[in-house]
Design a protein around this motif. Sequence first.
Motif, PDB file in Angstrom:
ATOM      1  N   VAL A 121     112.509  53.277   0.736  1.00 22.65           N
ATOM      2  CA  VAL A 121     112.530  53.712  -0.660  1.00 22.65           C
ATOM      3  C   VAL A 121     111.715  54.992  -0.831  1.00 22.65           C
ATOM      4  CG1 VAL A 121     111.869  53.077  -3.018  1.00 22.65           C
ATOM      5  CG2 VAL A 121     112.867  51.373  -1.497  1.00 22.65           C
ATOM      6  N   ALA A 122     110.531  55.034  -0.227  1.00 21.25           N
ATOM      7  CA  ALA A 122     109.641  56.179  -0.411  1.00 21.25           C
ATOM      8  C   ALA A 122     110.267  57.483   0.071  1.00 21.25           C
ATOM      9  CB  ALA A 122     108.320  55.931   0.310  1.00 21.25           C
ATOM     10  N   GLU A 123     111.031  57.441   1.139  1.00 22.24           N
ATOM     11  CA  GLU A 123     111.633  58.670   1.661  1.00 22.24           C
ATOM     12  C   GLU A 123     112.717  59.237   0.750  1.00 22.24           C
ATOM     13  OE1 GLU A 123     112.874  57.652   5.595  1.00 22.24           O
ATOM     14  OE2 GLU A 123     110.867  57.886   6.419  1.00 22.24           O
ATOM     15  N   LEU A 158     103.628  56.362  -6.246  1.00 24.28           N
ATOM     16  CA  LEU A 158     103.933  55.053  -5.667  1.00 24.28           C
ATOM     17  C   LEU A 158     102.920  54.681  -4.593  1.00 24.28           C
ATOM     18  CD1 LEU A 158     105.924  52.652  -5.544  1.00 24.28           C
ATOM     19  CD2 LEU A 158     107.170  53.924  -3.788  1.00 24.28           C
ATOM     20  N   ASP A 159     102.531  55.653  -3.777  1.00 24.01           N
ATOM     21  CA  ASP A 159     101.540  55.412  -2.725  1.00 24.01           C
ATOM     22  C   ASP A 159     100.187  55.040  -3.321  1.00 24.01           C
ATOM     23  OD1 ASP A 159     100.793  55.433   0.097  1.00 24.01           O
ATOM     24  OD2 ASP A 159      99.608  57.203  -0.425  1.00 24.01           O
ATOM     25  N   ILE A 160      99.788  55.727  -4.373  1.00 24.51           N
ATOM     26  CA  ILE A 160      98.514  55.434  -5.035  1.00 24.51           C
ATOM     27  C   ILE A 160      98.543  54.045  -5.652  1.00 24.51           C
ATOM     28  CG2 ILE A 160      97.066  56.072  -7.015  1.00 24.51           C
ATOM     29  CD1 ILE A 160      97.695  59.032  -6.265  1.00 24.51           C
ATOM     30  N   LEU A 161      99.638  53.696  -6.307  1.00 20.31           N
ATOM     31  CA  LEU A 161      99.764  52.349  -6.899  1.00 20.31           C
ATOM     32  C   LEU A 161      99.731  51.263  -5.821  1.00 20.31           C
ATOM     33  CD1 LEU A 161     102.428  52.937  -9.691  1.00 20.31           C
ATOM     34  CD2 LEU A 161      99.990  52.441  -9.980  1.00 20.31           C
ATOM     35  N   ALA A 162     100.429  51.491  -4.732  1.00 14.84           N
ATOM     36  CA  ALA A 162     100.430  50.519  -3.634  1.00 14.84           C
ATOM     37  C   ALA A 162      99.030  50.374  -3.050  1.00 14.84           C
ATOM     38  CB  ALA A 162     101.418  50.944  -2.554  1.00 14.84           C
ATOM     39  N   ASN A 163      98.320  51.487  -2.957  1.00 18.07           N
ATOM     40  CA  ASN A 163      96.954  51.442  -2.440  1.00 18.07           C
ATOM     41  C   ASN A 163      96.043  50.655  -3.372  1.00 18.07           C
ATOM     42  OD1 ASN A 163      94.437  52.149  -1.196  1.00 18.07           O
ATOM     43  ND2 ASN A 163      95.367  53.998  -0.443  1.00 18.07           N
ATOM     44  N   LEU A 164      96.210  50.829  -4.675  1.00 10.59           N
ATOM     45  CA  LEU A 164      95.411  50.070  -5.649  1.00 10.59           C
ATOM     46  C   LEU A 164      95.694  48.569  -5.555  1.00 10.59           C
ATOM     47  CD1 LEU A 164      95.657  52.428  -8.746  1.00 10.59           C
ATOM     48  CD2 LEU A 164      93.557  51.794  -7.514  1.00 10.59           C
ATOM     49  N   VAL A 165      96.964  48.215  -5.424  1.00  6.67           N
ATOM     50  CA  VAL A 165      97.332  46.799  -5.273  1.00  6.67           C
ATOM     51  C   VAL A 165      96.725  46.237  -3.989  1.00  6.67           C
ATOM     52  CG1 VAL A 165      99.271  45.225  -4.879  1.00  6.67           C
ATOM     53  CG2 VAL A 165      99.426  46.966  -6.667  1.00  6.67           C
ATOM     54  N   GLY A 178      97.157  55.523  10.125  1.00  3.27           N
ATOM     55  CA  GLY A 178      98.565  55.474   9.741  1.00  3.27           C
ATOM     56  C   GLY A 178      99.473  54.820  10.765  1.00  3.27           C
ATOM     57  N   VAL A 179      98.951  53.872  11.539  1.00  3.82           N
ATOM     58  CA  VAL A 179      99.774  53.208  12.551  1.00  3.82           C
ATOM     59  C   VAL A 179     100.188  51.802  12.128  1.00  3.82           C
ATOM     60  CG1 VAL A 179      98.834  54.550  14.464  1.00  3.82           C
ATOM     61  CG2 VAL A 179      97.757  52.376  13.849  1.00  3.82           C
ATOM     62  N   HIS A 180      99.852  51.414  10.929  1.00  7.55           N
ATOM     63  CA  HIS A 180     100.239  50.098  10.439  1.00  7.55           C
ATOM     64  C   HIS A 180     101.748  50.068  10.152  1.00  7.55           C
ATOM     65  CE1 HIS A 180      99.347  52.682   7.063  1.00  7.55           C
ATOM     66  NE2 HIS A 180     100.134  51.936   6.327  1.00  7.55           N
ATOM     67  N   VAL A 181     102.268  48.883  10.041  1.00  5.76           N
ATOM     68  CA  VAL A 181     103.699  48.723   9.759  1.00  5.76           C
ATOM     69  C   VAL A 181     103.921  48.973   8.268  1.00  5.76           C
ATOM     70  CG1 VAL A 181     105.619  47.093   9.721  1.00  5.76           C
ATOM     71  CG2 VAL A 181     103.979  47.044  11.602  1.00  5.76           C
ATOM     72  N   ARG A 182     104.906  49.794   7.970  1.00  3.26           N
ATOM     73  CA  ARG A 182     105.256  50.024   6.576  1.00  3.26           C
ATOM     74  C   ARG A 182     106.748  50.317   6.483  1.00  3.26           C
ATOM     75  NH1 ARG A 182     102.075  55.334   4.960  1.00  3.26           N
ATOM     76  NH2 ARG A 182     101.792  56.089   7.053  1.00  3.26           N
TER      77      ARG A 182
END
Length: 173
Positions: free
Chosen positions: A77-79, A89-96, A69-73
Amino acid sequence: MTRLLSFIDRLSRLAETVAVLLIFGYCALMLTEVVARAQAQSFSFTWEFSQYAMAAIFALASGPAIRTGVHVRITLVAEMLPPGLRRVLDILANLVALVIVALIVWAMWTKTATSYERNILATSVTKSPLWVPQAVVLWGMAQLWLDLAARLIRRLANQPYEWRDADAEPSDV
């Protein structure tokens, strides 16, 4: 499933370790070049191999960055979203991300295989076979895909999916 996830985690740690070793190698190459330039000389191989090392470091560290979890993100919006919608939203982003990285892995596989089959060499003085550094980048991108897949599996199973601050010193947390 636990064995698969554990295996992916071990592979991720291996990729992370190799990336760290490559950082040290990169530093050694650049220090060699600095010393050589101080003597009014230059080694062309230092620039070539440092470029390979940087590409490999980037690729090999991408998967472990997702895992820890140290990547740039961007969380602006998510917060603002409720936890349930944030999870979707996290699951969809992970699938993409899995689809995009799969395309990168396929492209790197094609590029590496072509370089190997045609024995393509670098145009530099060293005439290095290009499939070697390309294979390391391919490994890194494949590891990124595996780490994304493991993250998605854990997210869907409501398990911890990131190891934030896993390597932090107690004083840092």
